[in-house]
Design a protein around this motif. Sequence first.
Motif, PDB file in Angstrom:
ATOM      1  N   TRP A 288      40.960  39.767  30.607  1.00  0.00           N
ATOM      2  CA  TRP A 288      41.166  39.248  31.961  1.00  0.00           C
ATOM      3  C   TRP A 288      40.897  37.748  31.957  1.00  0.00           C
ATOM      4  CZ3 TRP A 288      42.595  42.096  36.361  1.00  0.00           C
ATOM      5  CH2 TRP A 288      42.813  43.455  36.104  1.00  0.00           C
ATOM      6  N   ALA A 289      41.982  36.977  31.983  1.00  0.00           N
ATOM      7  CA  ALA A 289      41.880  35.519  32.040  1.00  0.00           C
ATOM      8  C   ALA A 289      41.941  35.107  33.507  1.00  0.00           C
ATOM      9  CB  ALA A 289      43.007  34.869  31.242  1.00  0.00           C
ATOM     10  N   ILE A 290      40.778  34.942  34.115  1.00  0.00           N
ATOM     11  CA  ILE A 290      40.661  34.634  35.540  1.00  0.00           C
ATOM     12  C   ILE A 290      40.384  33.147  35.705  1.00  0.00           C
ATOM     13  CG2 ILE A 290      39.414  35.145  37.675  1.00  0.00           C
ATOM     14  CD1 ILE A 290      38.436  37.751  36.191  1.00  0.00           C
ATOM     15  N   HIS A 291      41.201  32.471  36.488  1.00  0.00           N
ATOM     16  CA  HIS A 291      40.912  31.067  36.793  1.00  0.00           C
ATOM     17  C   HIS A 291      39.576  30.980  37.526  1.00  0.00           C
ATOM     18  CE1 HIS A 291      41.109  26.999  38.289  1.00  0.00           C
ATOM     19  NE2 HIS A 291      41.048  27.451  39.533  1.00  0.00           N
ATOM     20  N   PRO A 292      38.577  30.286  36.960  1.00  0.00           N
ATOM     21  CA  PRO A 292      37.266  30.212  37.608  1.00  0.00           C
ATOM     22  C   PRO A 292      37.247  29.156  38.703  1.00  0.00           C
ATOM     23  CG  PRO A 292      37.183  29.079  35.502  1.00  0.00           C
ATOM     24  CD  PRO A 292      38.576  29.639  35.636  1.00  0.00           C
ATOM     25  N   GLY A 293      37.919  29.456  39.805  1.00  0.00           N
ATOM     26  CA  GLY A 293      37.964  28.527  40.923  1.00  0.00           C
ATOM     27  C   GLY A 293      36.631  28.368  41.604  1.00  0.00           C
ATOM     28  N   GLY A 294      35.660  29.115  41.168  1.00  0.00           N
ATOM     29  CA  GLY A 294      34.313  29.109  41.699  1.00  0.00           C
ATOM     30  C   GLY A 294      33.670  30.442  41.361  1.00  0.00           C
ATOM     31  N   ARG A 295      32.352  30.476  41.407  1.00  0.00           N
ATOM     32  CA  ARG A 295      31.659  31.717  41.062  1.00  0.00           C
ATOM     33  C   ARG A 295      32.077  32.858  41.975  1.00  0.00           C
ATOM     34  NH1 ARG A 295      25.041  32.387  40.925  1.00  0.00           N
ATOM     35  NH2 ARG A 295      25.007  34.641  40.489  1.00  0.00           N
ATOM     36  N   GLY A 296      32.269  32.562  43.273  1.00  0.00           N
ATOM     37  CA  GLY A 296      32.640  33.603  44.222  1.00  0.00           C
ATOM     38  C   GLY A 296      33.980  34.228  43.915  1.00  0.00           C
ATOM     39  N   ILE A 297      34.915  33.441  43.393  1.00  0.00           N
ATOM     40  CA  ILE A 297      36.233  33.972  43.054  1.00  0.00           C
ATOM     41  C   ILE A 297      36.133  34.937  41.880  1.00  0.00           C
ATOM     42  CG2 ILE A 297      38.454  33.325  42.030  1.00  0.00           C
ATOM     43  CD1 ILE A 297      38.523  30.943  43.876  1.00  0.00           C
ATOM     44  N   VAL A 298      35.409  34.549  40.839  1.00  0.00           N
ATOM     45  CA  VAL A 298      35.237  35.447  39.686  1.00  0.00           C
ATOM     46  C   VAL A 298      34.499  36.713  40.107  1.00  0.00           C
ATOM     47  CG1 VAL A 298      34.374  35.659  37.337  1.00  0.00           C
ATOM     48  CG2 VAL A 298      35.251  33.459  38.140  1.00  0.00           C
ATOM     49  N   ASP A 309      30.951  42.741  32.741  1.00  0.00           N
ATOM     50  CA  ASP A 309      30.534  41.352  32.540  1.00  0.00           C
ATOM     51  C   ASP A 309      31.221  40.745  31.325  1.00  0.00           C
ATOM     52  OD1 ASP A 309      28.866  41.573  34.719  1.00  0.00           O
ATOM     53  OD2 ASP A 309      27.041  41.891  33.538  1.00  0.00           O
ATOM     54  N   GLU A 310      31.469  41.558  30.291  1.00  0.00           N
ATOM     55  CA  GLU A 310      32.145  41.059  29.091  1.00  0.00           C
ATOM     56  C   GLU A 310      33.557  40.600  29.408  1.00  0.00           C
ATOM     57  OE1 GLU A 310      30.377  43.858  29.255  1.00  0.00           O
ATOM     58  OE2 GLU A 310      28.680  43.204  28.013  1.00  0.00           O
ATOM     59  N   GLN A 311      34.217  41.270  30.351  1.00  0.00           N
ATOM     60  CA  GLN A 311      35.597  40.911  30.674  1.00  0.00           C
ATOM     61  C   GLN A 311      35.700  39.609  31.473  1.00  0.00           C
ATOM     62  OE1 GLN A 311      36.462  44.933  32.253  1.00  0.00           O
ATOM     63  NE2 GLN A 311      38.288  44.886  30.955  1.00  0.00           N
ATOM     64  N   THR A 312      34.640  39.208  32.139  1.00  0.00           N
ATOM     65  CA  THR A 312      34.667  37.956  32.902  1.00  0.00           C
ATOM     66  C   THR A 312      33.904  36.827  32.212  1.00  0.00           C
ATOM     67  OG1 THR A 312      32.706  38.564  34.206  1.00  0.00           O
ATOM     68  CG2 THR A 312      34.861  39.213  35.078  1.00  0.00           C
ATOM     69  N   GLN A 313      33.393  37.093  31.016  1.00  0.00           N
ATOM     70  CA  GLN A 313      32.540  36.108  30.351  1.00  0.00           C
ATOM     71  C   GLN A 313      33.272  34.812  30.025  1.00  0.00           C
ATOM     72  OE1 GLN A 313      31.328  37.071  26.303  1.00  0.00           O
ATOM     73  NE2 GLN A 313      33.063  38.466  26.053  1.00  0.00           N
ATOM     74  N   TYR A 314      34.562  34.893  29.686  1.00  0.00           N
ATOM     75  CA  TYR A 314      35.313  33.687  29.321  1.00  0.00           C
ATOM     76  C   TYR A 314      35.406  32.737  30.518  1.00  0.00           C
ATOM     77  CZ  TYR A 314      36.668  36.979  25.677  1.00  0.00           C
ATOM     78  OH  TYR A 314      36.649  37.911  24.670  1.00  0.00           O
ATOM     79  N   SER A 315      35.765  33.289  31.674  1.00  0.00           N
ATOM     80  CA  SER A 315      35.899  32.467  32.876  1.00  0.00           C
ATOM     81  C   SER A 315      34.556  31.882  33.296  1.00  0.00           C
ATOM     82  CB  SER A 315      36.477  33.310  34.016  1.00  0.00           C
ATOM     83  OG  SER A 315      37.766  33.788  33.681  1.00  0.00           O
ATOM     84  N   ARG A 316      33.512  32.688  33.245  1.00  0.00           N
ATOM     85  CA  ARG A 316      32.193  32.206  33.670  1.00  0.00           C
ATOM     86  C   ARG A 316      31.659  31.138  32.722  1.00  0.00           C
ATOM     87  NH1 ARG A 316      30.566  35.333  37.866  1.00  0.00           N
ATOM     88  NH2 ARG A 316      31.290  37.502  37.935  1.00  0.00           N
TER      89      ARG A 316
END
Length: 385
Positions: A288-298, A309-316
Motif C-alpha cells: 500500500w503506497a499511500i501518499h502521506p499527506g499528513g498523519r491523519g490521512i495515513v 502497521d507494516e503496510q503503512t510503514q513506508y508512508s509513515r
Amino acid sequence: MKQTNGMSDAAILGMGTALPKHSVAQSDIAELIASTLQNRSDLARFARRVFRSCGVETRYTCESNYLDPLEACRYLPSHDESAVPTTEERMDKYKREALPLGLTAAEKALKDADMAPDRITHLITVSCTGQYQPGLDVMLIRHLGLSPRVNRLPLIFQGCAAGLKAIQMARDVVQGAPGSQVLVVCVELCTLHFQPVKEREALFAASFFGDGASSCVIGPPESHHQHYLKLGSGYSVLLPDSTEDMTWEVGNTGFDLFLSPRIPKLLGAHLEEELRVLLEGDKLPELWAIHPGGRGIVDSVQEVMRLSDEQTQYSREILRTAGNLSSVTIMFVLNAMRQDMKAQDQTFTEGVAMAFGPGLTAELMRFNYVKAYSSSVKEQDHVLL
C-alpha cells in the motif's frame, strides 16, 4: 516487446529522489512559528501541539533563511511583516533552486533504469510550487542531453496528487505508443510558500510540508530489467462535497494553501468504495503506497482498509524523515517500497498506490513489484487488467 491486449506493457524501470541540503528539525520550526505568536499564547500552544502530533521529525528546505536566528526569518517574522518575501521573490528562488534538485533526481532515475538520455521520447514535468517560462521542462532537456524533439508534457498546479497522475499519464503513453520511454520529473519547493500564521487553520499546512524532487523512467520492461514496478489499471476521481476542503491559490506573498481538518474523514467515508471499483473484486494487495499527506490521512486509510502497521510503514517513514513533499512524495514511498522488496528477495508482490489533491481528488492505481522479467510474470499479468 511483450504486448497485452494489443498494448505495450508499462513499468517503472528506474527511480531517483533528491532533497535540499538544508534540514530543519520539526521542533525548531514549531518554535519559530510559536515565536511569531507572542501576542496569541493560545495559538502558540496549539501550534506546538499540532507540530508534535503530525508525524514529522525532520524536513528539508532550499531556503537557508529558515536556519537563521528566529528574529531574522523573513518568511515567518516575529514582528515586522513588511519584509515578508513577495511572490516574485519566491518565484525567483524557485527558478534558481528547482532545476538542480530536479536534475539530481532525473540523473539517478536514468542511471537506475540503465537508460541513455537520447532514448527518452516523452518528458512529464510536475510542480505546483513554482512557474516560469521557458520552464523546468526546457531546462531539463538542455542539461540532461535529451532530444530537442522530446514530447514535453508539463503538469502544473495540480497539487499532491499530480505525481501519481503523471505516472498514470506515462503508463498510457507507453501502452498507446510502442517504443516510448517516458521520463517523469517532480519538483516541489513547498517551504517557499510559508506564510505568517494568523489563524488555526493555517497551522495544519505549515506543520508538515517540505522540499524535494523525485523522478522515474517508465517504459516497456525488457528481458534484462530487474526490480521494477509493473503498472496496472487506475483512475482519478473527484470526491463529493469536498471542493472547498483543499485550496491552493496565488497570493501577493506566495501561494495560499488551505487544508480542511475534514480531509481524513472525507477519505475514510469514500475511499473504500473507490478501491472496490479499482480492484474489481480481487483480494486486497499486500503493498500500500499511500501518499502521506499528513498523519491523519495515513491513519484514515489504515483504519478504513484494515491495514497492518507494516503496510503503512513506508508512508509513515517518509512523513517522519522528510515531511509531505506534495507531488514528489508518492515516488519516495514507491522507491522505499521497491528497495525493501529487493532486500527481502521478493519475486512478485501486488500493490496499490494512492495520492490526494485539490478537488478533492483521489488518484488510484494498481501495480506489481517484479524481481525479474520472465514468462511467469507474463502469466500473472491478468491481475493488472
